[in-house]
Every structure is written in structure tokens, then in C-alpha cells.
Design an enzyme around this catalytic site. Sequence first.
Site, PDB file in Angstrom:
ATOM      1  N   GLY A 325      10.069  -0.121  -5.122  1.00 41.56           N
ATOM      2  CA  GLY A 325       9.163  -0.222  -4.136  1.00 41.56           C
ATOM      3  C   GLY A 325       9.981  -0.066  -1.962  1.00 41.56           C
ATOM      4  N   SER A 326       9.240  -1.145  -1.570  1.00 41.80           N
ATOM      5  CA  SER A 326      10.240  -0.749  -0.339  1.00 41.80           C
ATOM      6  C   SER A 326      11.375  -0.401  -0.102  1.00 41.80           C
ATOM      7  CB  SER A 326       9.649  -1.103   0.969  1.00 41.80           C
ATOM      8  OG  SER A 326       7.990  -0.915   0.837  1.00 41.80           O
TER       9      SER A 326
END
Lengths: 645, 379
Positions: A325-326
Site C-alpha cells: 500500500g502507501s
Amino acid sequence: MTKTHIDPKASPRITRRGMILGGAQLTVVGALGLRMHKMQIDEADTFRTMAEENRISMQLIAPPRGRILDRFGAVLADNRPTYQVTIVRERAGDAQKVLAHVQMILGLSDDNLRQILEEMAERSSFVPITVAKDITWDELSQISINAPALPGVSADVVLQRVYPFGTDFAHIVGYVGRANAQDVEDNDGNNALLAMPGFHIGKISVEKAEEASLRGTAGRLSVEVNAAGRVMRSLDQVPPVSGADLQLTIDHHLQNFTLARLAGQSAAAVVIDVQNGDLLACASAPTFDPNLFVDGISSKDYNALRDDPYRPLSDKVVQGAYPPGSVLKMSLALAALEGAQVSPDETVYCPGFVEIGGRRFHCWKRGGHGRINLRGALRESCDVFFYEAARRVGIDNLHAMSARLGLGERPDLPLSGIASGLNPSREWKMQRYGKEWLIGDTINASIGQGFVLATPMQLAIMAARIASGKNVTPRLFKPQIASDLPGFTDMGLAPASLALVHAGMTDVVNAARGTAKSSRIVAEGQTMAGKTGSSQVFSITAAERAAGVRSQADLPWDRRDHALFTAFAPIAQPRIAVSVLVEHGGGGSLAAAPIARDLVLFHLNGGLPPVEAYPADQRGRMQTSLDELSASILPIDRHAQKERT
Amino acid sequence: MSYLAHNTQFVPTGFRKILYLNWPVIMLLMAVASAGFVMLYSVAGGSAQPWMEPQIKRFILGVVLMIGVGMVPIWFWRNMAGLAFAVSLALLVGVELFGSVGMGAQRWIDLGFIRLQPSELTKITLVMFLAAYYDWLPTNKTSHPVWVALPVIFILVPTALVLKQPDLGTALLLLFGGGAVMFLAGVHWAYFATVIGAGVGAVYAVFVSRGTTWQLLKDYQFRRIDTFLDPANDPLGAGYHITQAKIALGSGGWTGRGFMQGTQSRLNFLPEKHTDFIFTTLAEEFGFVGAFSLLALYVLIIVFCVASAMNNKDRFAALLTMGIAMTFFLFFSVNMAMVTGLAPVVGVPLPLVSYGGSAMLVLMVAFGLVQSAHVHKPR
């Protein structure tokens, strides 16, 4: 008939034939003599050796297994002397009667007794048969008191592997078990020690990886045996050499706290020292009790562990590969800054989505972030900014930077089933799918989705490398010499690039608009910088949206996003890096960041932190939570405190 | 004075006969038997019981028997040959019908003080009877087919009876012992060549037939032959014993491991260590020197017997002495070949050394006959 029958002609014939026969006899005698000479003189050594092999039987004496210690010397894997009762049939006289007596003392079941009798019938009468294992002191005394009435019965000490911290170290230390046929084959196929009844070898993780040094060297008792295999006398004894003790880098208090903090969730957390790579905690929850495995786990217990949806048997720290993810945005930011595709002050307009290649890519914030620079994009995790950055940087540069940060590479650790994750590249996609890399793949990769997979361990390494700017590699064994700082090489990143990423990560936790601002630490010198991540497992479908599903909490557990958080602390002089993953935890800021904060505080305070470390508005709630936690963790011992100061 | 009277008048009489006994043979027999006593003491773990003491008693009885038999004129024994052979055949048939079964195969008749194995007795009475037969048969008829067929039957009947027990070792001894007397008596060599040729041919045919369409034996019979010829095929059965025997023998070296120091026998790795395999214990404890010395003693016994036979102008006496010497030779050579792995294990004891009552007594009686022939030879 005459008294004697003299035949003058016959005698010479007898003489001549006698000579022939005598010659034949001499030939046979000569052959016998030569044969004896050949066997007794020419081949004497061979036969002498065979006679010795016949005569001398080597009995192995199992060596005590090396212990496994934590960084402070707390024993994580020990050998406990246990008493076992054996019976020798030929000394027992009426074995059945003696066994009935033993059954009365130890309370053995009838089934048990029948098994013993069966085994006894199969083995030679002088072989000791195990009647009961791990008897209590009281039972031992009873056996000893009744010894005169129990001929042939004896109680011996055997060393049993025991893991005093139970579930805390199941995945790191692993466990031992009986050697099976495969194990014997893997160990050169002829290791007699493995074949010894009751001998245990490491099955997973450190117990398995360090088997060679933990095992030690078997002692030997040379005994003279007769043809029936009975021991006549002992000739020589070589005492066993016990295995070497191993010291891990793990802090057993932090490990215990981490597991307490992860309790109830399917999660993993790693705490790593950014200066020397020491793994201070390495926890996968839920876990299991390795002591269950030592003497063979019951199928009921095993099935329960196997069928648990939270997968306690799996070490999610190194075996679980998740879309980061981020969290991956740090890698992209560094790649963009190093390649000068994005300048520190440059802004990108985020309207909430962007059209690339005829496809619309959304930002997590539907309304958009407006004009935003790199630092702000990290702070608020703006996807659109990083879509644009990824478009400019390209997959090749992103792949290279991720690789420098340790993604896609299997860390060299003595653990079992380590996954390598996936750091995708053009070559990889062509090889794997036979397809060209598309711009959409790059855009997906820019926010840690799509093909990208990383283990919590890899994310911890990444955080440690970003924190220190050095090529940190993790280690699980504590070097036994004082100067234990490994010479990690510099990553060669521009200080300005690192400083900007550090600033962005600092903002994530500490700035007003940071995604993890609720997890900030206010204690001086203990502040934390980090990055949240939420990786999609499933998209919320149109049907679900129509049915009113708006947030993660409305979804069933196994469809929620994974929550991730990587951090380092303290900000000014980073000492540790942390990575936390909560499977299907929802958002990284809510589920993962508070855990990382608590781990940082626990480590930096050498125990539970004062409530003042938390922001003023959280203290009431945190006090309750700290009180709850303090009840479920080990009391801090003085020994560990001393090491910390 | 007739030629006959001349030849017998110098035969010693009364107790003077003792001076004319073949003393070298008696000394050698005592030496061999003593070696046996030592080994029986050793395999019993340094004890006169259970084997050495009975063996000594029986040997003393044997020596008395030998001298007793030796004092009786040889012509009496020649006259008794037919009766002796008939009695032993009858006993062989008797054990077949009424005998006790022991050790799986051996059969004996219990005479109270001794258990007599008729097969042991037959080894000597057959030789004795054949010697008498050729003494009676005019020399020019020796090779006549009818007069050849007759002794062949005399040999084959007891051989078949013994084989049926089954006692392969004794059967072989009977066959070769009887054959040797026929050979010595001067039966035409062509008969022997034919028999040997036919035997070799038959064995060859059986082995060549293996695996072909005209296979002469069943597969399991071949497998039995394999195990018999090469016990290594059956390492836990017959092979185990012969392997352990070879280890014991080979580990002796030049001078052996020392009296009572043989690990193979002391730790019971050796099978039948007081009977058929006693030679391996001797070889283990006294080495090549000990084993070869015993072999030399045996050879000397044969040499003295053969020398005595060749100096004996009496045909019966010469044939009997040579026949008994040949039987004795077969005894020890088959046993030694067996324990050194040169021949399959057929169950032949080492004469005068192995523990065993009737074998020793029968042998001593046989040497009594040799003594009688020696004492009463025409001078």
C-alpha cells in the site's frame, strides 16, 4: 581260509595306488595349509577388524542441546531433566506382576499397560522398555520407595526440551521434535544419534537452522557385547559435548509486550535496531505453544491450530507477503528525488482523480488534495501526486529503488519459510505473464498495489534503511564480542532526499493533517516518524455500495483492507525502525500506527511508558489501556533494566 | 616250514605285543586328543565341565579299547569283517525304524553307557569289509564288472541309509572311504574315470539346464543348492555361522589371541564351538602356528599309517590300514575345509578334537585295527 593272504603281486599295486592317493591327500593338505595362511596371515587384519566390530558395540550418549537465550540472557529454550520409568524384562522376573504394581503407583491406563506388554514381547529381554515419561517427583519417590518390590524397574533422568516463554517465541525459536525418516536422510542418512529413541531435532526456525551447533556431539560408550547383543562389560567412555548456547538479539520483554499488544488480531510486528540490524522483536499473532510439539502434538490440538482462520502456525513476519500500500510511496519519493524527476517544491494539483491512458485513477480522498508538494503528499498520502511521480519516474527506476530498500529480496535469517515478496519489473512481468509492462501497472505499483508484495520484515528493513540511510540488514544472533556494530555501507542517497522523506514521515505522525496524527508521541526525544498504508484485498463492489456499505467496518473481516504502518524513532537520532501489519485491520492509521507507537514507547522506556508520553487529550483513555496491558505482560526484571541503562 | 609258518612265527605273542604296537601313532593320537582337551577347556570358559572331563574319560577308554583291539590277531578281525558290516547295516536299519531323533537329524541307539551312532560304526566296518572282500577276491578278478558291481552295492546301501537320516557328511565319508579302498585294491582306473566323468557331467548338465526349457531341477531346489554352495546368500542362516567361523579363524593371525582370549568363541559368536567348529577356536586362540601344527599332527598320523601299510605284506591288513587312514584323512580335511570356507558346511566333526562320544570311540577302535595290523604283520 588261510590265516594270512599273501599276494606278492598285489602289494606293489597297493604301494603304487597308495602313492597316488597319498599324493592327492598331500595336495588337499597343501590347499588347507595355504588357505589357513591366506586367512590368518594375509587377511588377518581384515578378520581382526571384523572380530572387533562383532565384539564392540558403540552406545551413543545423547548430548545436552544448546540453550537459546535472548539478548539479556533470559533462557528461551532450555533442557529440563525429567524422570522416566523403564523396565527390563529379564530382571523383572514376573514382568506382568511387576507392571501391575507400577500401574497402581503411576495410575497407568489398561491400554497403556497393554502397549507396554506388546512392546516388551517384541524386544529382546534385556532391552529397557519405557513405561512412563515425565513423572512427577511424588511418583518418583513412590517408585523409589517400592524399589525392592519392583525388580527390573528403574527411573532415569532424560533431558526434555522446554520453552519457558511458551507462545512468545514459537515462530522465532521454533521447536524440536522426534526425528523422522526424512530428517535422518537430510542428516547424511546415517546419523545414528537421530535414530536414538527419544532424540529430538530442530523442526523449524532457529531450532532447525542452527541444528548443527545446538546439537552438540554425542558421547560414546564402548561396550563388549556377546552374540546375543547382551552387554558383557564396558570398555571405554567418551563423554558427550553439549551443544553451544545461542544468544538472540530479541528482547524477550519487548517480544512479550508485542504479542500482548497484537492479541486478538491476525497481525505481525517487527522492531529492528537501525544501527546494527538487531531484531528486537519479531512477532506474529496469534501464536502457539511450541511445548505442545516437543513430544508430538495431539491431532485435536493440531487441527485446531491448522483450521484457525488467523493462521497461528504461520509466521506472518517473514512468511506473509502483502501489498504494502502507501508504505511504498517512500520508495517512489526517493526514486523521484534521486532521479530529479520531481523537485522538492514542485506541486501537483489533485482533483481527487487523474486520467492516465484513458483510465481514471482515484485518490483515496474523493474530494482531492488540491495543490500539493512531495512533503504534503507523503503527509496526506495523496495518491494523485504519486501517480504523476510514478509516470515520470517509470517502473525501472521505481523497481531499482525498491530493490535498494530491500523489497523483493529474501532476508538472510534463520527462520523457516521466508518469503521473498515481489518487487515487479518489466522483465518479471514478461517472464511471468508473457506480457508487456503497461503504464497502468506502474500507477498501481506507485501506491503499493497491483503486483507489489512485501513481508512485514522487508518493510521493517526498508524503514530502517530510510531512517539510517545505510544498507541495514537484520540479524537474529547477537555477536558475542563487544564491538558489535556491523559496518553497514551508506546507501548513497543524497542527504537532501532523505531529509525530505524524513520530514514527510515526521508530518504523517506529528503534523495537524498527518494521516497518523492520533498516534503521535509527545515525550521529548521519543518522537516517531512513520507512514501509513492500507492495502486493498477486495474492492468494495457496486452492489455493496448500493447496500449501504460505506466504510471498512461494514465489511466482513476477511474482505477488509490490511492495515500497515512503518516507522522509525526517535526522529532526530533514529534508533529503531518498526513495521506493523494487521491483517484485514481496515486502515493503517487506525489499526497499525497505534501499535507501532506503543512498541516504540515500550522499547525507549524499557517498559510501559508514563502516560505523559501520549498527547494530553488521549491520556485518560491510554491510562486504562496501559493498565490493561500491564496486567497481561511479564513483570520487568532488574537484569533487563540494567542492560538498558 | 611253510612260507606261511615262516611269516607268522615272528609275530609277537602275549604281552610282548605291547612292545610291537605302533607307538608313534599312539603318541600322535594322544597329542591330537590333548589339543582337543585344551580347546574344550577353553570353550567352556576355563572349565573342565561340561566337556573336557567326559572327553578325557572317553579318550582313556578309547586308548584301552585301541590297545585291546590291537592285541587281537588281525586274522580274527578279518574273519569278523562280514559280521561287523552286517551288524552295522542292521543297526542302520534299526535306527531308521526305532531310533531316537535328536538335533533334527542324528539318530542313535542308546546302549546305556553310550549312545551309539550306527553311521559312525559303519564308516569303519565298511572299510573293514571291503578290505576283507578284496583280500578274498583273487586279484585277477578285481576289475571284472560283476566283482566291481558287488562292492559298489556294499558302499551304496549304507550311504543311502545314512543320507536318508539325513547326514550328508557321513554319507560323503562312506562314499569316498569305500571308493578309496576299491582304488587301493587295484580296480581298473577306467571305472573311476567313468564315475568321476559321469558325476561331473551330471552336475554340469544340472547347472547348464538352469533357466532353460529342459531345466532338470525345480527353482527352489536350485536356490537350496545356491545357499549350500555359497552361504553368503543366506547371511542370517547358514551364512552367519560360516562367516563367524571365518572371522574367528582369520583374526588369529600368526600366533593367535592367546589361550582363552578368543573373543569370537568367548562371546558366543561361534556356532557349535565345542563340536564341528572347534578348529576355529583353536585357530583364533593359537593362530596359524597352532592351526598348522594340528594339521601337521594329523598328516603325521596318516604318514605313519601309510608307512605301516606299505610295509605290510598282508593284503587285508594293508588295505584296512590304508582305508582307515583315508577315512581319518577325510574326517579332518572335510572339517577343516568346511570351517575355512573351502567347502559347504556338511556337519563333520574334527576327529579326536571335537566333543563327541561315539565318534571318538569308533575312531579309537579303528586305530586299534591299525595297531592289530601293525603288530601282526608278517615278518
